[in-house]
Design an enzyme around this catalytic site. Structure first.
Site, PDB file in Angstrom:
ATOM      1  N   PRO A   1     -14.111   2.224   2.056  1.00  0.00           N
ATOM      2  CA  PRO A   1     -14.970   1.032   2.138  1.00  0.00           C
ATOM      3  C   PRO A   1     -14.134  -0.244   2.064  1.00  0.00           C
ATOM      4  CG  PRO A   1     -15.731   2.540   0.412  1.00  0.00           C
ATOM      5  CD  PRO A   1     -14.403   3.047   0.885  1.00  0.00           C
ATOM      6  N   GLU A   2     -14.471  -1.206   2.903  1.00  0.00           N
ATOM      7  CA  GLU A   2     -13.784  -2.494   2.872  1.00  0.00           C
ATOM      8  C   GLU A   2     -14.760  -3.544   2.318  1.00  0.00           C
ATOM      9  OE1 GLU A   2     -11.479  -3.437   6.386  1.00  0.00           O
ATOM     10  OE2 GLU A   2     -11.301  -1.325   6.895  1.00  0.00           O
TER      11      GLU A   2
ATOM     12  N   HIS B   1     -20.861  16.077  -6.990  1.00  0.00           N
ATOM     13  CA  HIS B   1     -19.895  14.987  -7.117  1.00  0.00           C
ATOM     14  C   HIS B   1     -20.518  13.718  -7.703  1.00  0.00           C
ATOM     15  CE1 HIS B   1     -17.005  17.482  -5.146  1.00  0.00           C
ATOM     16  NE2 HIS B   1     -17.756  17.605  -4.078  1.00  0.00           N
TER      17      HIS B   1
ATOM     18  N   ARG C   1     -13.657  12.631  -3.681  1.00  0.00           N
ATOM     19  CA  ARG C   1     -12.191  12.614  -3.744  1.00  0.00           C
ATOM     20  C   ARG C   1     -11.662  11.971  -5.018  1.00  0.00           C
ATOM     21  NH1 ARG C   1      -9.773  10.972   1.968  1.00  0.00           N
ATOM     22  NH2 ARG C   1      -7.906  11.656   0.874  1.00  0.00           N
TER      23      ARG C   1
ATOM     24  N   LYS D   1       7.592 -14.397   6.826  1.00  0.00           N
ATOM     25  CA  LYS D   1       7.355 -12.945   6.737  1.00  0.00           C
ATOM     26  C   LYS D   1       7.771 -12.254   8.030  1.00  0.00           C
ATOM     27  CE  LYS D   1       3.595 -11.504   3.609  1.00  0.00           C
ATOM     28  NZ  LYS D   1       4.454 -11.054   2.560  1.00  0.00           N
TER      29      LYS D   1
END
Ligand code: ZN
Length: 293
Positions: free
Chosen positions: A2-3, A104, A123, A166
């Protein structure tokens, strides 16, 4: 994983059943997620009222009446399921399938709002921590994070300063949580396409040598904000429309322009490019080699 938009959609889904409600009972069905749960986890939550539910990057922050803040992270596969007298909802739009097995459901909150909120995480890369509100700004998980992309502090000048000198790719720089917080593989790819900038471009090229913003930086900041706002709007609207669903909701994936679309024509008007997939720092990047320069 998820973002930011998914986490914000989850926050908006949990807000009505958590804010102003008290934890009446907390079940910690195992002692650890990614890390051990805090000592006396259930006891420190039970009886406490959630004063507010906020978000920083991909962390959900439940401000408690005890002075603690419950800091929650979904990790790779975490999701919440809300069951209340009116039905069921799974807040948040996910691109990847979420856990189906109730085995879970590692942590379950019973709230005075009548809601039962189960945290499911096959997970177990998710986490829950309790941190005193007064110590929050020194919490290493949060203090290392860069600016919030939808916040007022994030602008072209700040992004250019962070990218100054960078030598890494623009893709890698934007994925770095210290440069900007909450972006992952999907939304970096999408933002770069919207900004018509190549993910392979050196990060330093969006800044002048002294670190001032170039028009590239301006374009990129706008694209990042646009794609996040669109994704949150898509998640939010589908959440309203699927009150009782137990499947996937908030499918912003239908709006992806490049992500997971290798071999398809570029959606930019007038561009004849074909979306290409490459690997950068071990992750898939999708982009159009014609219009993204
Ligand atoms: Zn194109």
């Amino acid at each position: 994983m998820p973002e930011l938009p998914e986490v914000e959609t989850v926050r908006r889904g949990l807000e009505p059943v958590m804010e102003g409600a008290r934890f009446t009972k907390v079940e910690a069905r195992r002692g650890d997620l990614r890390w051990p749960l805090p000592k006396d986890f259930a006891a420190r939550l039970e009886g406490q009222t959630v004063l507010g539910l906020g978000r920083r990057a991909k962390y959900l922050l439940a401000d408690l009446s005890s002075g603690d803040v419950l800091v929650m992270h979904l990790g790779m596969s975490g999701s919440f399921q809300v069951t209340h007298p009116d039905g069921q909802a799974m807040p948040g739009g996910y691109y990847h399938a979420r856990g189906e097995s109730r085995a879970h459901d590692h942590v379950v909150f019973h709230m005075s709002s009548g809601a039962r909120i189960a945290f499911n995480d096959p997970r177990r890369f998710g986490s829950m921590k309790l941190i005193a509100r007064s110590a929050l700004e020194h919490e290493p998980l949060l203090s290392a994070l860069g600016p919030e992309p939808l916040g007022n502090a994030f602008d072209a000048a700040l992004l250019a300063q962070a990218c100054k000198g960078k030598q890494t790719s623009l893709k890698a720089a934007l994925s770095d949580q210290k440069v900007v917080a909450g972006l992952g593989n999907i939304y970096v790819c999408e933002a770069l396409h919207r900004a018509a900038l190549s993910p392979r471009r050196r990060a330093s090229t969006i800044a002048t040598r002294s670190g001032a913003a170039t028009p590239y930086a301006e374009r990129l900041v706008e694209a990042i904000r646009d794609v996040l706002r669109d994704a949150i709007a898509a998640g939010g609207s589908s959440l309203r429309d699927h009150r009782r669903t137990d499947g996937e909701i908030g499918l912003f994936q239908h709006n992806f322009r490049v992500y997971d679309r290798a071999g398809e024509p570029c959606p930019r008007r007038g561009c004849r490019g074909i979306i290409r997939r490459i690997v950068q720092t071990g992750r898939s990047t999708f982009y159009c080699p014609v219009c993204q320069r």
